[in-house]
Design an enzyme around this catalytic site. Structure first.
Site, PDB file in Angstrom:
ATOM      1  N   HIS A  59      42.693  18.571  26.305  1.00 12.70           N
ATOM      2  CA  HIS A  59      42.471  19.842  25.282  1.00 12.70           C
ATOM      3  C   HIS A  59      40.524  19.546  25.584  1.00 12.70           C
ATOM      4  O   HIS A  59      39.898  20.799  25.312  1.00 12.70           O
ATOM      5  CB  HIS A  59      43.216  20.499  24.517  1.00 12.70           C
ATOM      6  CG  HIS A  59      42.705  19.755  22.898  1.00 12.70           C
ATOM      7  ND1 HIS A  59      43.217  19.294  22.370  1.00 12.70           N
ATOM      8  CD2 HIS A  59      41.718  20.155  22.710  1.00 12.70           C
ATOM      9  CE1 HIS A  59      42.852  18.083  21.529  1.00 12.70           C
ATOM     10  NE2 HIS A  59      41.089  18.517  20.740  1.00 12.70           N
TER      11      HIS A  59
HETATM   12  C1  UD1 Z   1      38.482  21.989  18.394  1.00 10.45           C
HETATM   13  C2  UD1 Z   1      37.466  21.562  17.764  1.00 10.45           C
HETATM   14  C3  UD1 Z   1      38.261  19.890  18.334  1.00 10.45           C
HETATM   15  C4  UD1 Z   1      39.524  19.717  17.193  1.00 10.45           C
HETATM   16  C5  UD1 Z   1      40.624  21.020  18.262  1.00 10.45           C
HETATM   17  C6  UD1 Z   1      42.442  20.692  18.051  1.00 10.45           C
HETATM   18  C7  UD1 Z   1      35.653  21.721  17.497  1.00 10.45           C
HETATM   19  C8  UD1 Z   1      34.016  21.525  17.714  1.00 10.45           C
HETATM   20  N1  UD1 Z   1      36.467  21.178  18.319  1.00 10.45           N
HETATM   21  O1  UD1 Z   1      38.825  22.457  19.333  1.00 10.45           O
HETATM   22  O2  UD1 Z   1      37.321  19.134  17.471  1.00 10.45           O
HETATM   23  O3  UD1 Z   1      40.124  18.479  18.434  1.00 10.45           O
HETATM   24  O4  UD1 Z   1      40.254  21.659  17.432  1.00 10.45           O
HETATM   25  O5  UD1 Z   1      42.734  21.807  18.459  1.00 10.45           O
HETATM   26  O6  UD1 Z   1      35.394  22.133  16.599  1.00 10.45           O
HETATM   27  N2  UD1 Z   1      42.074  29.903  20.633  1.00 10.45           N
HETATM   28  C9  UD1 Z   1      42.868  30.840  20.938  1.00 10.45           C
HETATM   29  N3  UD1 Z   1      43.765  30.540  19.444  1.00 10.45           N
HETATM   30  C10 UD1 Z   1      42.919  29.648  18.323  1.00 10.45           C
HETATM   31  C11 UD1 Z   1      41.727  28.847  18.426  1.00 10.45           C
HETATM   32  C12 UD1 Z   1      41.571  28.985  20.016  1.00 10.45           C
HETATM   33  O7  UD1 Z   1      43.565  30.704  21.433  1.00 10.45           O
HETATM   34  O8  UD1 Z   1      43.369  29.483  17.496  1.00 10.45           O
HETATM   35  C13 UD1 Z   1      40.963  29.765  22.425  1.00 10.45           C
HETATM   36  C14 UD1 Z   1      39.757  30.295  21.690  1.00 10.45           C
HETATM   37  O9  UD1 Z   1      39.906  30.619  23.476  1.00 10.45           O
HETATM   38  C15 UD1 Z   1      38.396  29.507  22.163  1.00 10.45           C
HETATM   39  C16 UD1 Z   1      39.267  28.256  22.981  1.00 10.45           C
HETATM   40  O10 UD1 Z   1      40.536  28.337  22.311  1.00 10.45           O
HETATM   41  O11 UD1 Z   1      37.588  29.424  23.116  1.00 10.45           O
HETATM   42  C17 UD1 Z   1      38.645  26.793  22.411  1.00 10.45           C
HETATM   43  O12 UD1 Z   1      39.127  26.781  20.681  1.00 10.45           O
HETATM   44  P1  UD1 Z   1      37.298  26.156  19.681  1.00 10.45           P
HETATM   45  O13 UD1 Z   1      37.577  26.072  18.199  1.00 10.45           O
HETATM   46  O14 UD1 Z   1      36.589  26.221  20.013  1.00 10.45           O
HETATM   47  O15 UD1 Z   1      37.842  24.706  20.113  1.00 10.45           O
HETATM   48  P2  UD1 Z   1      39.271  23.609  20.036  1.00 10.45           P
HETATM   49  O16 UD1 Z   1      38.860  23.443  21.559  1.00 10.45           O
HETATM   50  O17 UD1 Z   1      40.241  24.494  19.876  1.00 10.45           O
END
Ligand code: UD1
Length: 377
Positions: A206
């Site tokens: 991821h």
């Molecule tokens: C975040 C953390 C990362 C951690 C990871 C665990 C930061 C910078 N990154 O990355 O360190 O390892 O979480 O999972 O804080 N999304 C969903 N549902 C959710 C959450 C996210 O669909 O409940 C999608 C959203 O479209 C979002 C993408 O996943 O744009 C990424 O989510 P985001 O929280 O921005 O970062 P992670 O890649 O999850």
């Protein structure tokens, strides 16, 4: 003493659970839990609250997704109000996600002391958003809880006073040890997929650096495809990766792989059950490097660097980068019985939360009888 605990993303929930349990043992400690809502899907959030028997958050901010600036900024604005209402003596943040940095920044601007759990980790790679979050959070924290001597040294080199740094071990391992048996009894995940214990690999992917670039993602997918011809793979899919596969037109290729079993994001109990029964992991997560080291399972990390070097030096972790040939060769070595073995790093013993909260209690006992909590000028 009043403590405001800030969490927002999946790995945070795993780290805060044992800490809150310990805080409950101190009648002198009042606390609240704020969930920023950075992770909001039930499978990224609620299932962790259920699996870890976490209390419902006192405050849920519903921040959701966005660019880093949007997510961090919105979280800071909302947290400032929460902190002004609650008037904590201390704000406790864990890990390195955007919610961690937002919590630390909001507290620091209100002159509220900050405790950072998992301080001092460095990958020395500033293209990782987590590295920026770690450096900035540590620059403004007051109490530092570290997982290793290496992390402690990093903080000392950055000029942090030695008396503010406490080497306490790894709180993620507290959760692992507290829940592994329950996970093995309760999880039915492995009955759902045609994989046999110790005869499959667990894949996670991821990191933005691995999944946001179509060429890179395709390259890693082809490595996974080749590996899966020799060994079945269980692949819990992060929402970010799912979105990217669809956007880049790679979903059909993944679907064509007979021995790759894609699952939705897993809850904590299902995940640690799947992890503990795997022959190896192939992944780019941070916490999983630590969990596999404690479980003694070979871990291949698809990154060029790690913020957890002790998992490579002492544990079962190998950095394999993103070169498909290297990845395939390392997996085949494990299948031939040449997987890395290691030892468990010092103080990764399941008692870290107890050490953290004991130190907080001593810190709190030294507070003046009525602390003038800071107000915004
Ligand atoms: C975040 C953390 C990362 C951690 C990871 C665990 C930061 C910078 N990154 O990355 O360190 O390892 O979480 O999972 O804080 N999304 C969903 N549902 C959710 C959450 C996210 O669909 O409940 C999608 C959203 O479209 C979002 C993408 O996943 O744009 C990424 O989510 P985001 O929280 O921005 O970062 P992670 O890649 O999850």
């Amino acid at each position: 003493m009043k403590i405001l605990n800030v969490v927002g993303a999946r790995p945070n929930f795993v780290k805060i659970a044992p800490i809150l349990r310990q805080m409950n043992l101190y009648s002198t400690m009042q606390w609240q839990l704020v969930h920023t809502g950075q992770h909001y899907d039930d499978r990224m959030s609620q299932v962790f609250f259920d699996d870890l028997q976490l209390p419902a958050p006192d405050v849920f901010l519903g921040i959701g997704s966005g660019s880093h600036a949007e997510q961090t900024g919105r979280t800071m604005i909302a947290l400032e109000e929460v902190m002004q209402d609650y008037q904590p003596d201390l704000v406790l943040v864990v890990g390195d996600v955007n919610s961690t940095l937002a919590g630390a920044l909001a507290a620091s601007k209100l002159h509220i002391p900050i405790a950072h759990v998992e301080a001092g980790l460095r990958s020395w790679d500033r293209t990782m958003p987590e590295e920026i979050n770690r450096i900035c959070t540590d620059a403004i924290s007051d109490l530092f809880f570290t997982t290793s001597a290496i992390a402690t040294d990093n903080l000392l080199r950055e000029g942090i006073a030695p008396e503010a740094i406490h080497f306490v071990g790894n709180v993620m391992i507290d959760s692992l040890k507290a829940n592994l048996e329950r996970a093995r009894h309760q999880s039915t995940l492995l009955e759902t997929y045609p994989v046999q214990p110790q005869q499959y690999g667990l894949v996670t992917l991821h990191r933005p650096g691995n999944v946001d670039d179509p060429v890179m993602l395709e390259r890693l997918l082809e490595a996974i495809a080749t590996v899966s011809e020799r060994v079945p793979l269980l692949f819990p899919m992060h929402p970010r990766t799912q979105q990217r596969l669809e956007t880049f037109g790679l979903q059909a290729r993944l679907d064509s792989l007979d021995q790759v079993w894609v699952t939705p994001p897993l809850g904590y109990l299902d995940f640690i059950c799947a992890l503990s029964s795997a022959q190896f992991t192939l992944m780019d997560s941070s916490g999983v490097q630590e969990e596999t080291t404690v479980l003694g399972i070979p871990c291949l990390t698809m990154r060029d660097n790690t913020d957890r070097p002790e998992t490579v030096i002492e544990g079962t972790n190998t950095l394999v980068g993103q070169d498909p040939d290297r990845i395939i060769q390392e997996v085949f070595q494990i299948l031939e019985g040449q997987g890395k073995t290691g030892r468990v790093p010092d103080l990764w013993d399941g008692n870290t939360a107890e050490r953290i909260v004991d130190i907080l209690a001593v810190w709190g006992a030294a507070l003046p009888a009525t602390t003038p909590c800071s107000t915004v000028v």
